[in-house]
Structures are given as structure tokens and as C-alpha cells.
Design an enzyme around this catalytic site. Structure first.
Site, mmCIF file in Angstrom:
data_model
loop_
_atom_site.group_PDB
_atom_site.id
_atom_site.type_symbol
_atom_site.label_atom_id
_atom_site.label_comp_id
_atom_site.label_asym_id
_atom_site.label_seq_id
_atom_site.Cartn_x
_atom_site.Cartn_y
_atom_site.Cartn_z
ATOM 1 N N GLU A 1 0.841 -1.201 0.000
ATOM 2 C CA GLU A 1 0.000 0.000 0.000
ATOM 3 C C GLU A 1 0.873 1.248 0.000
ATOM 4 O O GLU A 1 2.009 1.230 0.488
ATOM 5 C CB GLU A 1 -0.889 -0.013 1.262
ATOM 6 N N ASN B 1 -12.385 -1.024 -0.581
ATOM 7 C CA ASN B 1 -11.660 -1.636 0.537
ATOM 8 C C ASN B 1 -12.286 -1.173 1.849
ATOM 9 O O ASN B 1 -12.565 0.023 2.021
ATOM 10 C CB ASN B 1 -10.187 -1.188 0.506
ATOM 11 N N GLU B 2 -12.523 -2.097 2.744
ATOM 12 C CA GLU B 2 -13.089 -1.756 4.059
ATOM 13 C C GLU B 2 -14.177 -0.691 3.898
ATOM 14 O O GLU B 2 -14.135 0.381 4.511
ATOM 15 C CB GLU B 2 -11.995 -1.327 5.044
ATOM 16 N N TYR C 1 -6.587 -8.666 11.677
ATOM 17 C CA TYR C 1 -5.234 -8.430 12.176
ATOM 18 C C TYR C 1 -5.081 -8.993 13.584
ATOM 19 O O TYR C 1 -6.039 -8.982 14.363
ATOM 20 C CB TYR C 1 -4.943 -6.925 12.215
ATOM 21 N N GLU D 1 -6.270 -9.066 3.842
ATOM 22 C CA GLU D 1 -5.375 -8.367 4.775
ATOM 23 C C GLU D 1 -5.311 -9.181 6.057
ATOM 24 O O GLU D 1 -6.348 -9.444 6.686
ATOM 25 C CB GLU D 1 -5.869 -6.953 5.094
ATOM 26 N N GLN E 1 2.096 -6.016 5.578
ATOM 27 C CA GLN E 1 2.293 -5.681 4.185
ATOM 28 C C GLN E 1 3.693 -6.093 3.762
ATOM 29 O O GLN E 1 4.473 -6.511 4.602
ATOM 30 C CB GLN E 1 2.082 -4.194 3.977
HETATM 31 O O1 AHR Z 1 -2.896 -2.421 6.250
HETATM 32 C C1 AHR Z 1 -3.148 -1.224 6.904
HETATM 33 C C2 AHR Z 1 -4.609 -0.814 6.840
HETATM 34 O O2 AHR Z 1 -5.367 -1.739 7.563
HETATM 35 C C3 AHR Z 1 -5.246 -0.817 5.483
HETATM 36 O O3 AHR Z 1 -5.022 0.363 4.794
HETATM 37 C C4 AHR Z 1 -6.704 -0.963 5.795
HETATM 38 O O4 AHR Z 1 -7.399 -1.627 4.789
HETATM 39 C C5 AHR Z 1 -6.696 -1.728 7.106
HETATM 40 O O5 AHR Z 1 -7.488 -1.129 8.049
#
Ligand code: AHR
Length: 513
Positions: free
Chosen positions: A48, A196-197, A265, A320, A369
Site C-alpha cells: 500500500e 476496501n473496508e 489483524y 489483509e 504488508q
Molecule cells: O494495512 C493497513 C490498513 O489496515 C489498510 O489500509 C486498511 O485496509 C486496514 O485497516
């Protein structure tokens, strides 16, 4: 009499303790003709426009005479990624994607407008890294590009123009513009993310509203690019937002949607994520608790998908995932720059085992990432570059790319503060080699396991291990080889059973042939 009773109880307790300590965890690995192929795309990456991922990381500029590069992308990174055989790369975001206007990133660089990266530090970018750089890089890496398109602040027209620009090989306004900009052949991009999101940074939409918007975008995406198959990915849920997945599966006709995404995450507290290196045992435990939630999230999202799509036409893409900690403060423009330790090995190993085991529906995943951001596989400091412990996990797990899943069963798993200690997945490649990846997350204790492979024709076992003395150990620019895989020789194969003591906080990949 009393003494005798006491002695008997003590002996019994001793026996129980002794036998528990001796009893290995039993794992069976079996072949199943119905088992799916573990898509290599589970081992995908994500880059990103964020902190030092693209600018000052991957891309140093075509004019850079100090760091060797190809079209501005560092050659050392290209070589490292080639060794990983990265199957796909998602770009340009993340949250950045829903602010990105691709037309500002093509054509002569001196004419390109700037863009303020409003999500990530408010830095002003010059748009010098654009569609051509990204897609040419994917070609060099032999990786499938995955373009994440702007829905939050973009238009349907902007997206279909991008599809035409990248994929159309006939005469058309966008294909002609591409040729003017120096690229004759279309790149034939298959994977397209539609926002995205969108429940958050992508527009704060409700699931119902996004489902309608998605239908509109998805309708116009195919049909502009000749033969190229366009694979549309709906912006997905976060963690356990099952309502989001259910709404998409219910409200979007499945012929408009090839995949639904999911983001998860390993972050135990969004307001206080803790340090990337100097974490204590309590933080380690909480991070692992979060990482292991992936199993439940994936299983439940799949359950919903199975309900609405029993034929399995729509895939699940976890586009992600990774560990997220506080950024290292001393790195300039180090937005989301964090170090990577044995804790990250534990996260990557267990999460990838989950994806492998759910390969029937999980067809892609993207580690967040790739360079200098979150659970990166590569870190850079000007001309220096290092491979992180997570890089080595991705390298060791390469053996699972497109191999046939071998279902595994774990009996009487031990617990570390209530968490299952051992995680496993296995596959058989085209050459008939069997690979078993095992992770012991216990921070202190070795665990004995006995892996029953008696139904497979295996005569020889070899293996590699990734671990280090401390959970906090990591590779640094001064000591880049501190955490690297070593040969593992301590497994014994006898009568179809492999016996191993998996050292504390370690990851092992065995190969049976
Ligand atoms: O990967 C960092 C961020 O995490 C991304 O931009 C977003 O999609 C997510 O919240």
C-alpha cells in the site's frame, strides 16, 4: 493405614503426572481424494501507499544511481521476492485505494498531479509510482496483480476505464492512451477489488448500502477487455462481522461476485498495541489469542457462505492479515513501521495453517504488508535490506503452493493458557512429496508429538526449523541473519509414526518422501 493411603495417592498422582508428561500429542495425516488444492494465492502479498512501503521502500525512483533498480524498483527486493515465488500482489491499498485516482499516476511523470495521503501521515506524494510501474513489477515477479479499486471517492466510469486501460487489446480510448504511454500489450489483470473496508475508511457504508453499490460497480466491469476474465472481489467483513458476509451473500447475485474478502489483524488492543520487540509474556499471550481467532472467523464466514452458496462458486479472500503493533518511533516517516520477531513466526505459521486447512473456500490471502509496514517480509534502511523472520516462514511454506491438502487431526492438544499449543497443516505436492508444517506456540515448553503417517508411503523424513532463543529475537540491519531456518534432524520415523519434540516457540516444516 493412613501412611499406606497417602503413599497410594502419591503414587497415583505421580503416575498421572508422569504419564501426562510422557504422552505425546497425537496427530494423524491422511490422504483424502476429495480434499482441495491449497491455492498458491494463499501466499499472496499486499503493498500500500503507506509509510515507507512504496516510496523509500520498494520504489526508489528510476533516476536513483545509488540503489540498483529496475524501473525504479529495488533489485535486491525483486530478487528476494522472486525467491518467495510470490503468487500475487495487491495494490495500491488498503485505505489509500479509496482515495486513489489511477489516471493521476500514468503519462509523463512531470505532468502528474500530487496526492495527499490523507489516511497515512498526510504526506504529499508525486504519483511517480503508478499503474505501469506496478503492473510491470508484477510481470517481472511473475505474480498476478490484484488491483484494489476506488469506490469510496471514485466512480464507476473511473473503474471501468482502468479495466479497459489495463486489459483491452483492441482500439479503444483507454487502450490507445496506454499505447501512447509506452505499453503496447495489455497486462490482462484478473483480480479486481471493488472498494476496501467499505464499512470504514472506504466510505463508512452499511452492509446493505454497499451490497447495492457493489452490484452497480460489478455490472459494468466485465466486457471491456476482450477475453480477459475479470475476477471481482467484494470488500469484506472485519473479524467477526458475520452480518456483513451474510448480507453480501444474500443481496448480491453470485454471478456478479467471484470472491468476498475478510480482514483480520492480530492486534489485541487498538488503542495500545504494544511494542513490536520488547513485549512481555502477557502481550505475547494476548497477541496469540487474537491470531488464533482467525480459525473461528474463517470457519464461521465459510459456514455462512456455504449456506447461500453450497456449490462453492464464491471464494473467500483474506486479503489483509498479520500482526499489528506500535510503530518503531525512531524511523522517519515510519508510519506503521514495526520490527518482526519470533512472535510473528508464530502468527504466520498458525494463520497459514488455518488457511491451508480451509483451502476449500479460502483461495487467496494477502499478508499485510510486503515492505516496511506491519508484518513485513522485507525491511529497508536506505541501501540496506533485510529479510524478516516472516519472510522465512513464507519461504518454508512455499512447499504448500498448489499442493493437495492432506487433512490432519490433532488429538489431546496441550494448552498454553487455554490456547491450543500445536498447530498443523499438511499437503502432498505433484511429485508425491508430503509436507507437514508444525508450530508450537508455547513460549517455554517443548512439546512431544507423534505424527501418524502410516497410510502414506513415506520412507524418509527431512525438515527445517525456524526458532531462536528468545521470542523477541529478530533480524536487524546489524545482525540480519539472527533468525534464519536451520536443518532439523531430531525427528524419528518408526512404523509409520514420526516422533518429534518441537522446541518452545518454534516452527518446523517436515518433508516426507
Ligand atoms: O494495512 C493497513 C490498513 O489496515 C489498510 O489500509 C486498511 O485496509 C486496514 O485497516
Amino acid at each position: 493405614m493412613k501412611i499406606l493411603r497417602y503413599t497410594t495417592i502419591t503414587a497415583a498422582l505421580f503416575l498421572i503426572t508422569f504419564s501426562n508428561a510422557q504422552d505425546p500429542i497425537k496427530i494423524s495425516v491422511q490422504e483424502d481424494a476429495e480434499a482441495p488444492i491449497v491455492s498458491k494465492h494463499i501466499y499472496g502479498h499486499f503493498a500500500e501507499h503507506l509509510g515507507r512501503c512504496i516510496y523509500e521502500g520498494l520504489y526508489v525512483g528510476e533516476e536513483n544511481k545509488i540503489i540498483p533498480n529496475t524501473e525504479g524498483v529495488r533489485n535486491d527486493i525483486i530478487a528476494a521476492l522472486k525467491e518467495l515465488d510470490i503468487p500475487n500482489l495487491r495494490w495500491p491499498g488498503g485505505c489509500f485505494a479509496d482515495t486513489y485516482h489511477w489516471k493521476d499516476g500514468v503519462g509523463p511523470k512531470e505532468n502528474r498531479p500530487t496526492i495527499v495521503n490523507r489516511w497515512w501521515g498526510g504526506t504529499t506524494e508525486d504519483n511517480s509510482f503508478g499503474t505501469h510501474n506496478f503492473l510491470n513489477l508484477c510481470e517481472v515477479l511473475e505474480a498476478e496483480p490484484y488491483l484494489s479499486a476506488n469506490v469510496g471517492s471514485g466512480t464507476v466510469q473511473e473503474l471501468i476505464d482502468w479495466v479497459q486501460y489495463t486489459n483491452h487489446d483492441g482500439i479503444s480510448p483507454m487502450a490507445d492512451w496506454r499505447r501512447e504511454n509506452g505499453r503496447e500489450e495489455p497486462w490482462k489483470v484478473k483480480y479486481w477489488g471493488v472498494g476496501n473496508e467499505t464499512w470504514g475508511c472506504g466510505g463508512n457504508m452499511t452492509a446493505e448500502y454497499y451490497a447495492d453499490i457493489y452490484r452497480q460497480y460489478a455490472t459494468f466491469m466485465p466486457g471491456w477487455s476482450g477475453e480477459t476474465e475479470v475476477y471481482r472481489i467484494a470488500s469484506g467483513a472485519s473479524e467477526d462481522d458475520y452480518h456483513w458476509t451474510e448480507t453480501l451473500m444474500k443481496n448480491v447475485p453470485h454471478e456478479l461476485m467471484e470472491a468476498v474478502a475478510l480482514h483480520d489483524y492480530a492486534v489485541f488492543d487498538w488503542n495500545d498495541k504494544g511494542p513490536s520487540i520488547n513485549f512481555d509474556e502477557e502481550i505475547y499471550f494476548k497477541t496469540m489469542e487474537q491470531a488464533l481467532n482467525m480459525e473461528e472467523y474463517v470457519a464461521k464466514h465459510i459456514e455462512i457462505m456455504d449456506k447461500y452458496d453450497p456449490e462453492g462458486k464464491v471464494d473467500l479472500f483474506v486479503d489483509e492479515w498479520g500482526g499489528w503493533y506500535d510503530a518503531e518511533p525512531e524511523v522517519a516517516n515510519g508510519v506503521l513501521f514495526q520490527q518482526n520477531t519470533i512472535r510473528d513466526v508464530m502468527i504466520a505459521g498458525t494463520v497459514l495453517n488455518t488457511f491451508n486447512n480451509h483451502a476449500r473456500r479460502v483461495k487467496m490471502a494477502n499478508l499485510a504488508q510486503m515492505v516496511n509496514v506491519l508484518q513485513a517480509v522485507i525491511l529497508t534502511d536506505e541501501e540496506k535490506m533485510i529479510k524478516t523472520p516472516t519472510y522465512h516462514v513464507m519461504h518454508m511454506y512455499k512447499v504448500h503452493h498448489d499442493a493437495k491438502l492432506l487433512p490432519t487431526k490433532v488429538e489431546d492438544n496441550m494448552e498454553y493458557r487455554g490456547l491450543p499449543v500445536v498447530s498443523v497443516s499438511a499437503s502432498k505436492d505433484e511429485a508425491g512429496k508430503v509436507h507437514i508444517s508444525l508450530v508450537n506456540i508455547d513460549p517455554e515448553k517443548n512439546v512431544e508429538v507423534e505424527v501418524d503417517i502410516s497410510t502414506l508411503d513415506i520412507k524418509k523424513i527431512e525438515g527445517n526449523i525456524l526458532t531462536s532463543e528468545k521470542l523477541q529475537d529478530h533480524n536487524s540491519f546489524d545482525n540480519p541473519e539472527k533468525v534464519t531456518p536451520k536443518e532439523f534432524k531430531d525427528s524419528k520415523l518408526k512404523k509409520g509414526k514420526i516422533s518429534i519434540a518441537i522446541p518452545a516457540h518454534s516452527l518446523i516444516v517436515l518433508q516426507g518422501s
